[in-house]
Design an enzyme around this catalytic site. Structure first.
Site, mmCIF file in Angstrom:
data_model
loop_
_atom_site.group_PDB
_atom_site.id
_atom_site.type_symbol
_atom_site.label_atom_id
_atom_site.label_comp_id
_atom_site.label_asym_id
_atom_site.label_seq_id
_atom_site.Cartn_x
_atom_site.Cartn_y
_atom_site.Cartn_z
ATOM 1 N N VAL A 398 -12.465 -31.315 -27.810
ATOM 2 C CA VAL A 398 -11.794 -30.856 -29.231
ATOM 3 C C VAL A 398 -12.080 -29.201 -29.480
ATOM 4 O O VAL A 398 -13.279 -28.972 -29.368
ATOM 5 C CB VAL A 398 -12.670 -31.579 -30.431
ATOM 6 C CG1 VAL A 398 -12.268 -31.324 -31.637
ATOM 7 C CG2 VAL A 398 -12.584 -33.204 -30.091
ATOM 8 N N CYS A 399 -10.870 -28.800 -29.710
ATOM 9 C CA CYS A 399 -11.017 -27.358 -30.001
ATOM 10 C C CYS A 399 -11.701 -26.493 -28.513
ATOM 11 O O CYS A 399 -11.371 -26.435 -27.633
ATOM 12 C CB CYS A 399 -11.741 -26.830 -31.198
ATOM 13 S SG CYS A 399 -11.298 -25.507 -31.772
ATOM 14 N N LEU A 400 -12.761 -25.845 -29.016
ATOM 15 C CA LEU A 400 -13.498 -25.267 -27.879
ATOM 16 C C LEU A 400 -13.913 -26.225 -26.782
ATOM 17 O O LEU A 400 -13.735 -25.573 -25.667
ATOM 18 C CB LEU A 400 -14.823 -24.725 -28.370
ATOM 19 C CG LEU A 400 -15.675 -23.661 -27.530
ATOM 20 C CD1 LEU A 400 -15.009 -22.622 -26.982
ATOM 21 C CD2 LEU A 400 -17.183 -23.332 -28.218
#
Length: 451
Positions: A398-400
């Site tokens: 998720v994201c990073l």
């Protein structure tokens, strides 16, 4: 408009958010339109700049508002859509009042906490309570207001005073107060102690608010004698002392309140237009809560992050995992792993912690790497991602977490040894991710409003 104020005593983090959400849920099940407001007494304008270790995860609303995670509970429990003004902070109120003073709106008067700050709080609540939050666009009939912190905190005094005045402005039949308190049970005696609740209620009444319902957080169900003692010393009927003991799932709390006659009390106390008949919404809620106790299949997910010492740091991710597991009839176990513990430097400094972290990872059915900021712990996250890829384990970034999955693939499959994000290494020969120009402007400080 009916207003229900939820205050807390003895300790913070006692469960006011879940209780406020649960009260809203059982009222909504009666066919009422319910909205919610969270008041945070800190001076920050919003929660956007907090470390996750301060108050847990920042919840992002549809309008981009960065708010307290309790608003996430409101949205999940009540199936509503809130906006940033549903989260009121001391910073927002003072900023609003100071802006008015600078424009001359107070006509040269001395601006004071009473009446100017307290009036601003009341006006904000009354205005926000009437904004539709359901898809049908109907104005709410009930507003549940959660006051963060603990009664007696110096930060919350202006809000307590505002609601002391507010109860008379909107009239008694349109306002009621729920006080959430702790009933500890020391292991040395095994006896449920009422003194902390007595003291908390006495302080609240001394400030001008008398609770209509006292909701007692406890490990085990309250004994009848304990209820009667709280009733006698806190100026309420025994039926107004509600037991909210520990349960296996937070989704059982609305049912707990319903079983103790909370809806009936509100109908009489606030003269709510509610028919006393079986409610389909609560029937479905009960089915879901019961099903969570009957799960036999087991699934364990390793959550590899930087803020694993506080579970609230990843509330949205955890809730998504819980709901997903429940949908496929599996009992979820989340294994929290500090990504730094997977790195070789930990093997040298704290080998026990290193091996425990890897044991947790290797015994998991899947790996989730959530979002984060900064370079610390990123190598450990990539080691976890690499392990998941090589072992063919389910992985979600998720994201990073997704960015680091790209970096890991580029380094270990494409053999670009220095592959990285420009956020961590601007000089990389293989910048597989680049920051948006807006982020670069922010880092350079060219436009501080872009945060």
């Amino acid at each position: 408009m009916k207003y229900i104020l939820v205050t807390g005593g003895v300790i913070s983090g006692i469960g006011k958010g879940i209780i406020a959400s649960s009260v809203g849920t059982i009222l909504k099940s009666c066919g009422l339109h319910v909205t919610a407001i969270k008041i945070d007494p800190y001076i920050n304008i919003d929660a956007g700049t907090f470390s996750p270790y301060e108050h847990g995860e920042v919840f992002v609303l549809d309008d981009g508002g960065e708010v307290d995670l309790d608003l996430g509970n409101y949205e999940r429990f009540l199936d509503i859509r809130l906006i940033k003004d549903n989260n009121l902070t001391t910073g927002k109120i003072y900023q609003s009042v100071i802006n008015k003073e600078r424009k001359g709106d107070y006509l040269g008067k001395t601006v004071q906490v009473v009446p100017h700050i307290t009036d601003a709080i009341q006006e904000w609540v009354m205005k926000q309570a009437r904004i539709p939050v359901d898809d049908d666009g109907v104005e709410p009939q009930v507003c549940v207001i959660e006051l963060g912190g603990t009664v007696g905190d110096i930060e919350s005094m202006p809000f307590i005073e505002a609601f002391r005045q507010f109860q008379f402005k909107v009239k008694r039949e349109n306002f009621c107060n729920i006080h959430v308190s702790l009933v500890p049970q020391p292991s040395t005696t095994g006896e449920q102690k009422t003194k902390p609740t007595q003291n908390s209620v006495r302080e609240l009444r001394g400030l001008g608010l008398s609770p209509d319902l006292i909701m007692c957080r406890c490990a085990m169900p309250l004994e009848t004698s304990v209820k009667e003692k709280i009733s006698m010393f806190c100026h309420v009927e025994p039926t107004q002392v509600i037991c909210v003991h520990d349960v296996s799932s937070i989704y059982k709390v609305p049912l707990l309140l319903e079983d103790q006659g909370v809806v009936n009390y509100f109908c009489k106390r606030l003269n709510l237009p509610v028919e006393m008949r079986p409610r389909k919404m609560l029937t479905k809620w009960k089915e879901m809560a019961d099903r969570s106790d009957r799960l036999l299949e087991h699934v364990s997910i390793a959550l590899v992050g930087k803020y694993t010492k506080l579970a609230d740091s990843y509330t949205s991710v955890i809730k998504a995992l819980e709901h997903s597991a429940l949908a496929i009839n599996h009992k979820l176990e989340v294994k929290y792993i500090d990504s730094a513990d997977l790195e070789t430097t930990t093997l040298q400094d704290e080998p026990v912690k290193y091996h425990e972290a890897w044991q947790k990872l290797c015994s998991s059915h899947g790996v989730l790497v959530p979002g984060g900021f900064g370079v610390r712990g990123t190598e450990g996250k990539m080691l976890a991602i690499s392990w998941a890829r090589k072992q063919n384990k389910p992985f979600l970034g998720v994201c990073l977490g997704m960015q680091l999955a790209v970096c890991e693939f580029a380094r270990n499959v494409l053999k670009w040894e220095d592959a990285n994000s420009t956020e961590f290494n601007p000089e990389s020969k293989h910048p597989v991710e680049d920051c948006m120009e807006m982020w670069n402007m922010l880092k350079r400080g060219t436009d501080t409003d872009l945060r």
